[in-house]
Design a protein around this motif. Structure first.
Motif, PDB file in Angstrom:
ATOM      1  N   SER A 717       1.020  -0.847   0.379  1.00 22.97           N
ATOM      2  CA  SER A 717       0.237  -0.356   0.282  1.00 22.97           C
ATOM      3  C   SER A 717       0.818   1.447   0.054  1.00 22.97           C
ATOM      4  N   LEU A 718       0.085   2.208  -0.480  1.00 23.79           N
ATOM      5  CA  LEU A 718       0.963   3.585  -0.705  1.00 23.79           C
ATOM      6  C   LEU A 718       0.091   5.008  -0.610  1.00 23.79           C
ATOM      7  N   ASN A 719       0.507   6.057   0.527  1.00 25.03           N
ATOM      8  CA  ASN A 719      -0.529   6.646   0.776  1.00 25.03           C
ATOM      9  C   ASN A 719       0.105   8.168   1.496  1.00 25.03           C
ATOM     10  N   PRO A 737      -6.317  24.688   1.878  1.00 26.79           N
ATOM     11  CA  PRO A 737      -6.096  23.365   1.225  1.00 26.79           C
ATOM     12  C   PRO A 737      -5.644  22.152   1.473  1.00 26.79           C
ATOM     13  N   ASN A 738      -5.807  20.732   0.854  1.00 28.54           N
ATOM     14  CA  ASN A 738      -5.357  19.717   1.409  1.00 28.54           C
ATOM     15  C   ASN A 738      -5.414  18.651   0.839  1.00 28.54           C
ATOM     16  N   VAL A 739      -4.702  17.535   0.456  1.00 32.27           N
ATOM     17  CA  VAL A 739      -4.989  16.693  -0.558  1.00 32.27           C
ATOM     18  C   VAL A 739      -4.576  15.406  -0.437  1.00 32.27           C
ATOM     19  N   ASN A 740      -5.455  14.361  -0.196  1.00 25.78           N
ATOM     20  CA  ASN A 740      -5.060  12.867   0.234  1.00 25.78           C
ATOM     21  C   ASN A 740      -5.377  11.966  -0.655  1.00 25.78           C
ATOM     22  N   ALA A 741      -4.125  10.416  -0.645  1.00 21.40           N
ATOM     23  CA  ALA A 741      -4.268   9.794  -1.919  1.00 21.40           C
ATOM     24  C   ALA A 741      -3.798   8.425  -1.405  1.00 21.40           C
ATOM     25  N   SER A 742      -4.468   7.260  -1.806  1.00 24.17           N
ATOM     26  CA  SER A 742      -3.957   5.756  -1.248  1.00 24.17           C
ATOM     27  C   SER A 742      -4.165   4.696  -2.431  1.00 24.17           C
ATOM     28  N   ARG A 761      -8.004   5.398  -3.709  1.00 24.99           N
ATOM     29  CA  ARG A 761      -8.942   5.983  -3.103  1.00 24.99           C
ATOM     30  C   ARG A 761      -8.803   7.953  -2.894  1.00 24.99           C
ATOM     31  N   SER A 762      -8.799   8.601  -2.988  1.00 27.62           N
ATOM     32  CA  SER A 762      -8.553  10.038  -2.930  1.00 27.62           C
ATOM     33  C   SER A 762      -9.535  11.153  -2.772  1.00 27.62           C
ATOM     34  N   SER A 763      -8.496  12.026  -2.005  1.00 28.41           N
ATOM     35  CA  SER A 763      -9.335  13.057  -1.782  1.00 28.41           C
ATOM     36  C   SER A 763      -9.145  14.596  -1.466  1.00 28.41           C
ATOM     37  N   VAL A 764      -9.785  15.631  -1.768  1.00 27.40           N
ATOM     38  CA  VAL A 764      -9.607  16.723  -2.113  1.00 27.40           C
ATOM     39  C   VAL A 764      -9.876  17.566  -1.132  1.00 27.40           C
ATOM     40  N   ASN A 765     -10.031  18.477  -0.613  1.00 26.11           N
ATOM     41  CA  ASN A 765     -10.633  18.618   0.302  1.00 26.11           C
ATOM     42  C   ASN A 765     -10.574  20.264   0.852  1.00 26.11           C
ATOM     43  N   LEU A 766     -11.606  21.258   0.744  1.00 28.93           N
ATOM     44  CA  LEU A 766     -11.181  23.010   0.825  1.00 28.93           C
ATOM     45  C   LEU A 766     -11.762  23.998   1.779  1.00 28.93           C
TER      46      LEU A 766
END
Length: 912
Positions: A717-719, A737-742, A761-766
């Protein structure tokens, strides 16, 4: 300089046999300049702090020590009315006489008319490895709480479920002044303690207290420590709160604390049948309710702790109460005593739609489950910290928990073919009662030495647990097709008896080689004994007296682990490097008593690790860590007996399972710019596992599955994450702003064919936040994209998304009124029909404070005003995609009164 001192000491020691030093002087009063008699003069050997010689000054203030060997000394002059004075003597064969001449001692206290000290601290800076937030640098409203303060700190987040993250990583423990403020575990002041009481907030990583039993010795916990101002450490504080709609819903809390010097006493109680069925993270931490935390231990001896206050999946009813006592009962002895009682009931109803994708076909199940879960627990903690001497500390802890629980569930499942024709139906009813206890004991001895950084640590932990279960399983099956395969109905009594006993002993020794280099050696011995006795009795003529050997077994698992480690550490002002390895031998004996079969295993692991930290400046650092770990299979994964709790999904243990071996790399970078207030953090984690625990699943023609635990190689796994906080307009407006991905890849066996599931799985947040004197407002938007790809059947390779938009506003109005409102809009897309649900949860409140101290608050609170709240989730496991809906409490209203009190006689801020 150090080398010079060592050389001088060596030369002095060689010649000290025949040569002596003469030390003398004359003492005078700083005010009258008169002789100073009866002062004590001591010569202390610098190498080992040994007192070599001492004398007193005579009536004329003169002193002369008896001749002492040539060496390096510290001469200390002490008088009860004057401040101590010290000198260093570097013994030299060329100069044996040391006459200090006239020495004027200064008074202990000097009265100054006025002293003004000006100091400046960066809002965020590093002190060693610790990230420090200066609390007064972050503006909060009058009487704001600690929770309000934490939410303003860049890089630090507290979500609605109580999870605290710092720079994208979860905080494992929260402390106050580096210790438990109330109770014995993570503690932090919150809603009842003002933000003005906090001097600084510190975030750092700390090696696990259970060093001897960690996999590598380099595992760390992320700690958040609140450093209190001195005036905040005395008195009492607490609150009484109650609310009801006078028809169905109610909730109430009572919390109180008294503290004086080292004495800390806390009592608490909670009763509720609303989603607020647990203390918020703030009250748990503040009041030291450490029994609210779940403790666990993995198969390698590592200890962990967790807490969640998330909304229960169902309709809850909760009662909690207890007390906490902490005091330094003697000068060097600290006692901690805690007791808590917990009684809960949750009624739950959920619907599921699962899609099964096989190599050449697929089928679907629809499921409805109703359950009632009851839990009752008594927990007692006793802890003693004993300071044996200035170099030795002893810690003793005992935890006992008595548990009673019950589960009653009804489950109905329809099976549908690929063309959506119903093929069969099953109805399952389970009724189970459990009772048992678990007890853990730990002893830890830390011995330091005169030589700096030399440390010996001895640890011993043991745990004992016992659980008895008794229940009845009933199933009915109906087929809509003619088939030679069919599930028989079941009516069985299930009896279980589980016992566990663990003993773990460890030794670790750190020896400094130079000022910057240290070596750590360690040895651990672990003994685990687990017994699982499962009995299935069929109903014959109305009595459960026929043993079903297919589901009956008596299994004992014994593990013995010997582990030795070696680590080299290099530390300088800007850099820390640690590299080493642990080697372990594991012996396993699996004894199947029911079938008179034994399986023994003996294997070795090498567990290397390395860490690197570089501090570019006080506000910027980089951390890189590589480590390996190994986890042994549990007794449930090992015992080769079928579990038919759900006859549609049979599980079988595997006594031939091997331990896992995981390689992990962590990278973390963060930077703070003090002038602009910009804060940036990023990180990455990569994990690769050999002998990972997986499953081999077979499917028959009627959709029944049989799964067995197996080992697979190559799972990884990689995140990663990156975020920033950008303040504007004197920090009144903040944009983050922040970004998360796995990405992960996991292997399973489906009907003897390998299936690889790759999950993205990925998400973008503001996040936008406005903070002014009379108004607080914010908006947060998140877009998440998820896709799981299966190699066995492309039909399951369908991405799905979710979007959330959250906003809030809090207003301070005239006449001590406050208005608050928040709303959360969720959009689910690309899921199974009936599960693409969009819903808006809107809450609002109006409150007013009363009294001179404004500590009485009366408010009306409306939850889920639009009556749309629901729990929707998707789970993807191997070749199965499951969509889930669970009932939760929706719209309700409460009239709520809160009384806050404290000994500081200050007003408390009302809750919006």
């Amino acid at each position: 300089m150090k080398r010079l001192l060592l050389c001088l000491c060596l030369l002095s020691s060689i010649s000290s046999i025949s040569q002596k030093l003469n030390v003398s002087g004359n003492l005078q009063d700083t005010v009258s300049k008169s002789p100073l008699p009866n002062a004590i003069i001591m010569a202390i050997k610098l190498m080992d702090s040994t007192l070599v010689e001492f004398t007193r000054s005579d009536d004329q203030g003169f002193f002369k020590l008896k001749p002492i060997p040539v060496d390096t000394y510290q001469v200390i002059i002490s008088h009860p009315k004057f401040a101590d004075m010290g000198y260093f003597i570097f013994g030299d064969l060329k100069n044996l006489n040391y006459d200090f001449g006239k020495i004027i001692l200064q008074p202990k206290n000097v009265s100054l008319e006025e002293v003004t000290i000006f100091a400046f601290k960066d809002p965020v800076y590093y002190k060693g490895d610790t990230l420090v937030y200066t609390a007064d640098s972050f503006k909060t409203r009058a009487n704001a709480t600690v929770e309000d303060l934490l939410k303003k700190l860049p890089g630090l987040k507290v979500d609605k479920d109580g999870k605290i993250t710092s720079q994208g990583k979860a905080v494992d423990k929260v402390l106050v002044d580096g210790d438990e403020f109330f109770g014995g575990d993570p503690t932090v002041a919150t809603k009842n303690l003002n933000a003005s009481a906090i001097e600084s907030v510190q975030v750092y990583e700390k090696k696990s207290d259970d060093v001897a039993n960690s996999s590598t010795g380099e595992e760390t916990l992320k700690i958040l420590n609140l450093k209190l101002k001195d005036e905040a450490k005395k008195g009492y504080f607490g609150k009484l709160s109650g609310g009801s709609d006078f028809q169905k819903f109610y909730e109430g809390e009572a919390l109180g604390n008294y503290f004086k010097k080292k004495l800390k006493v806390s009592v608490f109680g909670l009763a509720s049948n609303t989603p607020n069925s647990s203390f918020g993270w703030d009250d748990v931490f503040k009041y030291g309710l450490n029994n609210e935390f779940s403790r666990g231990e993995n198969e390698d001896g590592d200890m962990y702790m967790s807490y969640t206050s998330s909304q229960p999946q169902g309709i809850p009813r909760t009662l909690k109460t207890g007390f906490y006592y902490n005091d330094r009962i003697f000068k060097n002895t600290k006692l901690n005593l805690n007791y808590s009682y917990n009684n809960s009931l949750v009624q739950s109803q959920s619907t599921k739609r699962s899609q099964y994708f096989l190599e050449d076909t697929s089928y679907t199940t629809t499921n409805v489950t109703e359950s009632v879960t009851k839990n009752e627990a008594h927990a007692i903690n006793i802890g003693i910290e004993q300071k044996i001497d200035s170099l030795t500390d002893l810690t003793l802890n005992t935890r006992i928990k008595f548990i009673n629980s019950g589960l009653s569930s009804k489950d109905e499942t329809d099976f549908l073919s690929a063309n959506q024709l119903k093929t069969r139906n099953t109805a399952i009813q389970n009724n189970t009662k459990n009772e048992g206890f678990d007890m853990t004991n730990s002893v830890k001895l830390i011995r330091k030495f005169m030589k700096k950084d030399r440390v010996l640590t001895l640890t011993y932990n043991n745990s004992v647990s016992e659980t008895r279960s008794d229940g009845v399983l009933e199933t009915d099956n109906f087929s809509y097709l003619d088939s030679s395969e069919f599930l028989n109905s079941v009516n069985q009594r299930k009896e279980g008896f589980n016992t566990n006993q663990n003993h773990i002993a460890g030794l670790a020794f750190i020896e400094p080689i130079t000022k910057k280099i240290k070596v750590e050696t360690s040895y651990d011995y672990m003994y685990y004994s687990s017994k699982q006795d499962k009995k299935a009795l069929n109903n014959v003529n109305g009595e459960y007296n026929q043993v079903d050997s297919t589901f009956t077994n008596n299994f004992i698992n014994i593990k013995q682990i010997n582990r030795a480690g070696l680590k080299f550490i290099y530390e300088s002002k800007k850099m820390r490097v640690a590299i080493g390895s642990k080697v372990r031998n594991v012996y396993v004996n699996n004894n199947n008593i029911f079938k008179a079969q034994q399986v023994t295993q003996n294997f070795n692991n090498i567990l290397p690790f390395a860490t690197y930290r570089y501090k570019f400046s006080d506000n910027k650092s980089l951390n890189v860590k590589y480590w390996t770990s190994s986890v042994n299979p549990t007794i449930s994964q090992l015992q080769p007996v079928r579990d038919n709790t759900n006859p549609n999904f049979i599980n079988i243990g595997n006594p031939n399972l091997l331990p896992t071996l995981t390689h992990q790399v962590d990278l973390n970078y963060n930077s703070w710019k003090s002038v602009s207030g910009k804060y940036t953090w990023l990180g990455m984690t990569y994990m690769y596992t050999d002998n990972d625990m997986s499953t081999a699943t077979t499917y028959d023609t009627i959709g029944r599955t049989v799964s067995q635990a197996i080992n697979v190689n190559g799972n990884f796994s990689l995140n990663g994450y990156i975020g920033t906080s950008l303040p504007f307009f004197s920090k009144k407006l903040e944009i983050g702003p922040n970004v998360n991905a796995s990405y992960s890849s996991n292997k399973t066996l489906i009907n003897a064919e390998q299936n690889i599931t790759k999950d993205l799985r990925s998400s973008v947040n503001l996040n936008i936040r406005l903070d002014m004197d009379k108004i607080e407002a914010g908006i947060n938007g998140t877009y998440a994209y998820n896709q799981a790809v299966s190699t066995l059947n492309n039909s399951s390779n369908k991405p799905y998304t979710s979007q959330t938009l959250y906003g809030y506003i809090n207003l301070k109005l005239p006449l001590k009124f406050a208005l608050g409102s928040d709303a959360n809009y969720t959009i689910n897309a690309n899921r199974t029909s009936g599960y693409n649900i969009n819903y808006l949860v809107w809450n609002a409140s109006v409150s007013k404070t009363f009294g001179k101290k404004e500590n009485f608050i009366l408010g009306a609170y409306a939850y889920d005003i639009l009556n749309q709240n629901i729990s929707v989730d998707r789970d993807i496991t191997s070749n199965v995609v499951t969509d889930i809906k669970t009932n939760i409490i929706s719209r309700y209203f409460l009239l709520k009164a809160t009384l806050k009190f404290n000994s500081n006689k200050t007003k408390e801020e009302d809750e919006y």
